[in-house]
Motif scaffolding. Structure first.
Motif, PDB file in Angstrom:
ATOM      1  N   ASP A 106       0.994  -1.509   0.151  1.00  0.00           N
ATOM      2  CA  ASP A 106       0.159  -0.067   0.341  1.00  0.00           C
ATOM      3  C   ASP A 106       0.531   1.244  -0.168  1.00  0.00           C
ATOM      4  O   ASP A 106       0.311   2.843   0.536  1.00  0.00           O
ATOM      5  N   HIS A 107       2.266   1.172  -0.563  1.00  0.00           N
ATOM      6  CA  HIS A 107       2.844   2.243  -0.331  1.00  0.00           C
ATOM      7  C   HIS A 107       2.368   3.576  -1.582  1.00  0.00           C
ATOM      8  O   HIS A 107       2.543   4.201  -0.953  1.00  0.00           O
ATOM      9  N   ASP A 108       1.782   3.121  -2.731  1.00  0.00           N
ATOM     10  CA  ASP A 108       1.819   3.906  -2.979  1.00  0.00           C
ATOM     11  C   ASP A 108       0.237   4.955  -2.477  1.00  0.00           C
ATOM     12  O   ASP A 108       0.026   6.449  -3.023  1.00  0.00           O
ATOM     13  N   VAL A 109      -0.317   3.921  -2.227  1.00  0.00           N
ATOM     14  CA  VAL A 109      -1.365   4.421  -1.604  1.00  0.00           C
ATOM     15  C   VAL A 109      -1.684   5.558  -0.380  1.00  0.00           C
ATOM     16  O   VAL A 109      -2.304   6.797   0.028  1.00  0.00           O
ATOM     17  N   GLN A 110      -0.474   4.925   0.408  1.00  0.00           N
ATOM     18  CA  GLN A 110      -0.113   5.920   1.726  1.00  0.00           C
ATOM     19  C   GLN A 110       0.193   7.359   1.337  1.00  0.00           C
ATOM     20  O   GLN A 110       0.348   8.002   1.174  1.00  0.00           O
ATOM     21  N   LEU A 111       1.409   7.396   0.258  1.00  0.00           N
ATOM     22  CA  LEU A 111       1.544   8.571  -1.154  1.00  0.00           C
ATOM     23  C   LEU A 111       0.405   9.450  -0.860  1.00  0.00           C
ATOM     24  O   LEU A 111       0.624  10.848  -1.325  1.00  0.00           O
ATOM     25  N   ALA A 112      -0.340   9.121  -2.103  1.00  0.00           N
ATOM     26  CA  ALA A 112      -1.732   9.894  -2.711  1.00  0.00           C
ATOM     27  C   ALA A 112      -2.523  10.436  -1.035  1.00  0.00           C
ATOM     28  O   ALA A 112      -3.095  11.231  -1.624  1.00  0.00           O
ATOM     29  N   ILE A 113      -2.792   9.354  -0.136  1.00  0.00           N
ATOM     30  CA  ILE A 113      -3.333  10.222   1.112  1.00  0.00           C
ATOM     31  C   ILE A 113      -2.683  11.156   1.548  1.00  0.00           C
ATOM     32  O   ILE A 113      -3.328  12.191   1.269  1.00  0.00           O
ATOM     33  N   GLU A 114      -1.322  11.133   1.353  1.00  0.00           N
ATOM     34  CA  GLU A 114      -0.439  11.882   2.090  1.00  0.00           C
ATOM     35  C   GLU A 114      -0.230  13.246   1.398  1.00  0.00           C
ATOM     36  O   GLU A 114      -0.789  14.349   1.827  1.00  0.00           O
ATOM     37  N   ASN A 115      -0.780  13.516  -0.314  1.00  0.00           N
ATOM     38  CA  ASN A 115      -0.860  14.707  -0.643  1.00  0.00           C
ATOM     39  C   ASN A 115      -2.008  14.557  -0.731  1.00  0.00           C
ATOM     40  O   ASN A 115      -2.302  15.843  -1.184  1.00  0.00           O
ATOM     41  N   LEU A 116      -2.963  14.415  -1.018  1.00  0.00           N
ATOM     42  CA  LEU A 116      -4.450  14.650  -0.922  1.00  0.00           C
ATOM     43  C   LEU A 116      -4.674  15.468   0.809  1.00  0.00           C
ATOM     44  O   LEU A 116      -5.266  16.613   0.812  1.00  0.00           O
ATOM     45  N   ARG A 117      -4.103  15.040   1.527  1.00  0.00           N
ATOM     46  CA  ARG A 117      -4.167  16.196   3.148  1.00  0.00           C
ATOM     47  C   ARG A 117      -3.006  16.720   2.691  1.00  0.00           C
ATOM     48  O   ARG A 117      -3.989  18.036   3.589  1.00  0.00           O
ATOM     49  N   GLU A 118      -2.720  17.262   2.327  1.00  0.00           N
ATOM     50  CA  GLU A 118      -1.591  18.713   2.170  1.00  0.00           C
ATOM     51  C   GLU A 118      -2.723  19.085   1.226  1.00  0.00           C
ATOM     52  O   GLU A 118      -2.645  20.578   1.521  1.00  0.00           O
TER      53      GLU A 118
END
Length: 415
Positions: A106-118
């Motif tokens: 889920d590494h890519d999904v975690q990055l996408a979630i962090e980007n959206l939160r920013e």
């Protein structure tokens, strides 16, 4: 000179004629019997399958091949293109509802979630900045309005003085007009500032609405990514048996590719395949007998699939006992679809000598002789066939194949 025969001689002569005639008749009878024996072969009863015609119930059936399948089978697909991170169970294992089956990277999904939160935080900051800027602009406009209101009041006082002096003829007309222009200019400026308040609120409101819309988009994307993140933890949707799973950790998986298959163990149905020749006789709701290992289950035709593949029609059969302990996933089972029933009709055991329904010549056994007889057969199932005409209850019928004797009308049968 001829002399008459003595009575003793006549008697001896008659006796010789009688004996000769008897010997000739006996020889002819023996020859006929031997010829009959040669032309009428004899079979032993143990060589034949013989069934007795009786009265009973029969159902016309269509035979098919059945395959036991789960009513509910879940196929879990990967939400993203990734790889298998960790496997927790093995195919064939019984699992409980919500039990963890495997984990996807889920590494890519975690990055996408962090980007959206920013991005959501940036929109919060933007809306705060727009609100502060609007408040500052409105504060300045209100200050300008207050100053303009003071200037307008002063100009109106000055205009009133010039109007009084003009009425007395003390001031010139130019000074009066100049004072009037100053008042009008101040009124216009005041009106412009008041309109600026509305314009600023509208402009800032539009930018705030755009920022809120963009933030809503990011929030929906975040919710979607969070759902994807949850699906990277592949869990059993219900209790059952795991029928398929990747076997190696690190296996590459494409989005939408199958990662697990799960079947319910307490709810089965049967997929039956029959020849397309019988398709016109099939209807939903027809009863079905299903046989395996000398056990019989009862079902009903539920769905008939419209397509024909390789000369076969497939249909689904629902069971009266879908959780019967006999049932296993992918178990092959014999299916008999009942299309018609009759009660208390003449029936006989089915054998190779009976070629389906209709009129045909078979051998009835009478007093040790198999006599070729025309019988008409009707309904048939896997074990019995109906006798419509040509025989009565209690008669014996040879049901084994006698193709090599079809040219004979009678065959002797010994015990």
């Amino acid at each position: 000179m001829d002399q008459p025969l003595q009575p003793q001689q006549l008697q001896r002569q008659r006796r010789r004629v009688f004996i000769t005639t008897a010997l000739v008749v006996l020889s002819l009878s023996l020859a006929g019997w031997l010829l009959h024996r040669l032309l009428t072969p004899e079979l032993h009863r143990s060589e034949l399958r013989i069934a007795t015609i009786s009265r009973g119930d029969i159902a016309n059936t269509i035979n098919g091949a059945g395959l036991v399948i789960p009513v509910h089978e879940a196929q879990v697909a990967s939400p993203i293109s990734t790889r298998v991170s960790k496997i927790h169970v093995k195919p064939g294992q019984t699992v409980q509802k919500d039990q963890l089956l495997l984990e996807l990277d889920d590494h890519d999904v975690q990055l996408a979630i962090e980007n959206l939160r920013e991005q959501i935080a940036q929109q919060d900051s933007l809306m705060l900045s727009l609100t502060v800027d609007m408040q500052q602009q409105l504060k300045k406009i209100h200050s300008d309005i207050e100053l303009l209101q003071l200037d307008l009041a002063s100009s109106r006082v000055r205009l009133a003085r010039f109007q009084k002096l003009g009425a007395l003829g003390i001031t010139s007309q130019d000074d009066l007009q100049s004072a009037e222009l100053v008042v009008k200019r101040a009124e216009v400026q005041l009106k412009q500032q008041q309109e600026a308040i509305v314009d600023t609120q509208k402009a800032t409101g539009a930018m705030l609405e755009n920022a809120r819309l963009q933030q809503s988009i990011y929030q929906k994307q975040l919710a979607q990514q969070q759902r994807v993140l949850a699906r990277t933890q592949v869990k059993a949707p219900f209790a059952g048996m795991l029928t398929w799973l990747p076997t190696d950790e690190g296996t590459a998986i494409q989005a939408g590719e199958l990662v697990a298959k799960l079947a319910q163990l307490d709810n089965y149905r049967v997929e039956v395949s029959v020849s397309d020749f019988y398709s016109r006789y099939l209807e939903p709701g027809q009863p079905v007998r299903l046989t395996y290992n000398q056990e019989t289950l009862i079902g009903e035709v539920q769905t008939i699939l419209p397509e024909i593949n390789n000369g076969t029609v497939r249909l689904y059969v629902s069971l009266q006992q879908p959780n019967h302990p006999l049932l296993r996933n992918k178990l092959r089972i014999e299916a008999n679809i009942i299309t018609q029933r009759k009660q208390q009709t003449l029936i006989v055991e089915r054998g190779t000598a009976i070629k389906g329904s209709g009129a045909q010549q078979v051998y009835l056994l009478k007093d040790g002789v198999a006599v070729k007889t025309m019988l008409e057969f009707g309904l048939a199932d896997s074990g019995q066939v109906e006798v419509l005409r040509g025989a009565t209850a209690g008669m014996e019928l040879i049901i084994s194949e006698l193709d090599s004797y079809q040219h004979l009308t009678q065959i002797r049968v010994s015990d």
